[in-house]
Scaffold this motif. Structure first.
Motif, short mmCIF file in Angstrom:
data_model
loop_
_atom_site.label_atom_id
_atom_site.label_comp_id
_atom_site.label_asym_id
_atom_site.label_seq_id
_atom_site.Cartn_x
_atom_site.Cartn_y
_atom_site.Cartn_z
N ILE A 92 -16.13 -69.06 -58.38
CA ILE A 92 -15.46 -69.84 -57.34
C ILE A 92 -15.75 -69.17 -56.00
CG2 ILE A 92 -13.27 -70.83 -56.58
CD1 ILE A 92 -14.13 -71.61 -59.45
N SER A 93 -16.17 -69.95 -55.02
CA SER A 93 -16.53 -69.34 -53.74
C SER A 93 -15.96 -70.14 -52.56
CB SER A 93 -18.05 -69.21 -53.61
OG SER A 93 -18.70 -70.44 -53.85
N ILE A 94 -15.46 -69.39 -51.58
CA ILE A 94 -14.90 -69.97 -50.36
C ILE A 94 -15.35 -69.15 -49.16
CG2 ILE A 94 -12.87 -71.01 -51.45
CD1 ILE A 94 -11.24 -68.58 -50.68
N HIS A 96 -20.01 -69.50 -42.47
CA HIS A 96 -20.28 -69.40 -41.03
C HIS A 96 -20.50 -70.75 -40.35
CE1 HIS A 96 -21.10 -67.40 -37.32
NE2 HIS A 96 -22.40 -67.65 -37.32
N VAL A 97 -21.35 -71.60 -40.92
CA VAL A 97 -21.65 -72.90 -40.31
C VAL A 97 -20.80 -73.96 -40.99
CG1 VAL A 97 -23.45 -74.57 -39.78
CG2 VAL A 97 -24.00 -72.13 -39.82
N ASN A 132 -23.39 -72.98 -49.23
CA ASN A 132 -22.59 -72.82 -48.02
C ASN A 132 -21.14 -73.16 -48.39
OD1 ASN A 132 -21.12 -73.24 -45.61
ND2 ASN A 132 -22.96 -73.77 -44.47
N ASN A 133 -20.26 -72.16 -48.28
CA ASN A 133 -18.90 -72.28 -48.78
C ASN A 133 -17.84 -72.52 -47.71
OD1 ASN A 133 -19.46 -71.07 -51.65
ND2 ASN A 133 -20.42 -69.67 -50.22
N ALA A 134 -18.24 -72.84 -46.48
CA ALA A 134 -17.27 -73.01 -45.39
C ALA A 134 -16.31 -74.14 -45.74
CB ALA A 134 -17.98 -73.31 -44.08
N VAL A 135 -15.04 -73.81 -45.96
CA VAL A 135 -14.08 -74.82 -46.44
C VAL A 135 -13.64 -75.77 -45.33
CG1 VAL A 135 -13.26 -73.37 -48.31
CG2 VAL A 135 -12.11 -73.26 -46.10
N ILE A 173 -11.31 -79.79 -45.31
CA ILE A 173 -11.75 -80.97 -46.09
C ILE A 173 -13.05 -80.75 -46.84
CG2 ILE A 173 -10.56 -82.57 -44.54
CD1 ILE A 173 -13.23 -83.27 -43.32
N ASN A 174 -13.70 -79.61 -46.64
CA ASN A 174 -15.00 -79.39 -47.31
C ASN A 174 -14.85 -79.04 -48.78
OD1 ASN A 174 -16.46 -79.95 -45.03
ND2 ASN A 174 -16.82 -77.81 -44.47
N GLY A 175 -13.70 -78.54 -49.17
CA GLY A 175 -13.49 -78.24 -50.57
C GLY A 175 -13.82 -76.81 -50.93
N VAL A 176 -13.71 -76.52 -52.21
CA VAL A 176 -13.97 -75.19 -52.78
C VAL A 176 -15.18 -75.31 -53.69
CG1 VAL A 176 -13.06 -73.37 -54.27
CG2 VAL A 176 -11.55 -74.51 -52.62
N SER A 177 -16.12 -74.37 -53.57
CA SER A 177 -17.35 -74.43 -54.35
C SER A 177 -17.17 -73.82 -55.73
CB SER A 177 -18.47 -73.70 -53.61
OG SER A 177 -18.75 -74.32 -52.36
#
Length: 207
Positions: A4-6, A171-172, A188-191, A199-203
């Motif tokens: 799991i990555s954030i 970062h981005v 790219n894990n930027a949440v 709103i980007n979610g969790v990878s």
């Protein structure tokens, strides 16, 4: 194994729903202003999550982690692996983490493009399986609506050389997602999006 990555939670970590997994990675910018209270609040939350392994690197907002880089044992819980140009082997994966981003020095862990930041990437071992950085490599999930590609050219050269299985970063905020190129899966894990909305979610990556 499930990873799991954030990244780029910027003090809004309490609002996230983190799924179960074996390894939990945060790719930096845990704070907004980089103060000690912000950092400690995040660390207390992170340490209580149930994942077997928890890995953290800093980002360009995390000033306290840079200023007191040699004296962090008093605030980082024992069950968090804090990587800063350092590595660890977990579940037979060789993992390396580095917080640096290209910049003019106005932010934490900022180094000029070219030779200065290249010295940091030269520290990455050749046999790295999982690479964790705050910055993306140039041209891969690094498009900002304002500045277009802002990833690191020197990091890209290093990745082409060492060919890690996984590369996690953030970062981005505008280019969240996953992309496979050759033997490497880039994440790219930027949440947050560009308006700092969660709103980007969790990878989630299964390996």
């Amino acid at each position: 194994m499930r990873i799991i990555s954030i990244s780029d939670t910027h003090n809004k970590h309490q609002d996230l729903e983190i799924p179960d997994g074996n390894i939990l990675i945060h790719c930096g910018d845990i704070s907004e202003g980089g103060t000690k209270p912000e950092i400690v609040d995040f660390l207390q939350w992170f340490s209580k999550l149930p994942h077997k392994h928890k890995i953290l690197i800093a980002g360009n907002h995390d000033f306290h982690l840079e200023k007191y880089s040699t004296n962090l044992d008093d605030i980082i819980p024992d069950n968090i692996h804090y990587l800063s140009d350092s590595g660890i082997t977990l579940e037979n994966f060789r993992i390396w983490g580095s917080p640096f981003t290209p910049g003019n020095g106005n932010w934490a862990f900022n180094l000029e493009r070219g030779r200065s930041i290249r010295k940091k990437w030269n520290l990455i071992p050749q046999n790295t399986d999982i690479l964790i950085t705050h910055t993306p490599p140039y041209g891969i999930l690094d498009e900002s609506k304002t500045y277009k590609n802002i990833g690191c050219e020197e990091l890209l050269k290093k990745i082409v050389d060492i060919k890690p299985k996984l590369h996690f970063f953030g970062h981005v905020h505008d280019d969240f997602g996953k992309k496979s190129i050759g033997p490497t899966l880039f994440v790219n894990n930027a949440v947050m999006d560009s308006k700092n909305r969660l709103i980007n979610g969790v990878s989630v990556v299964d390996v």
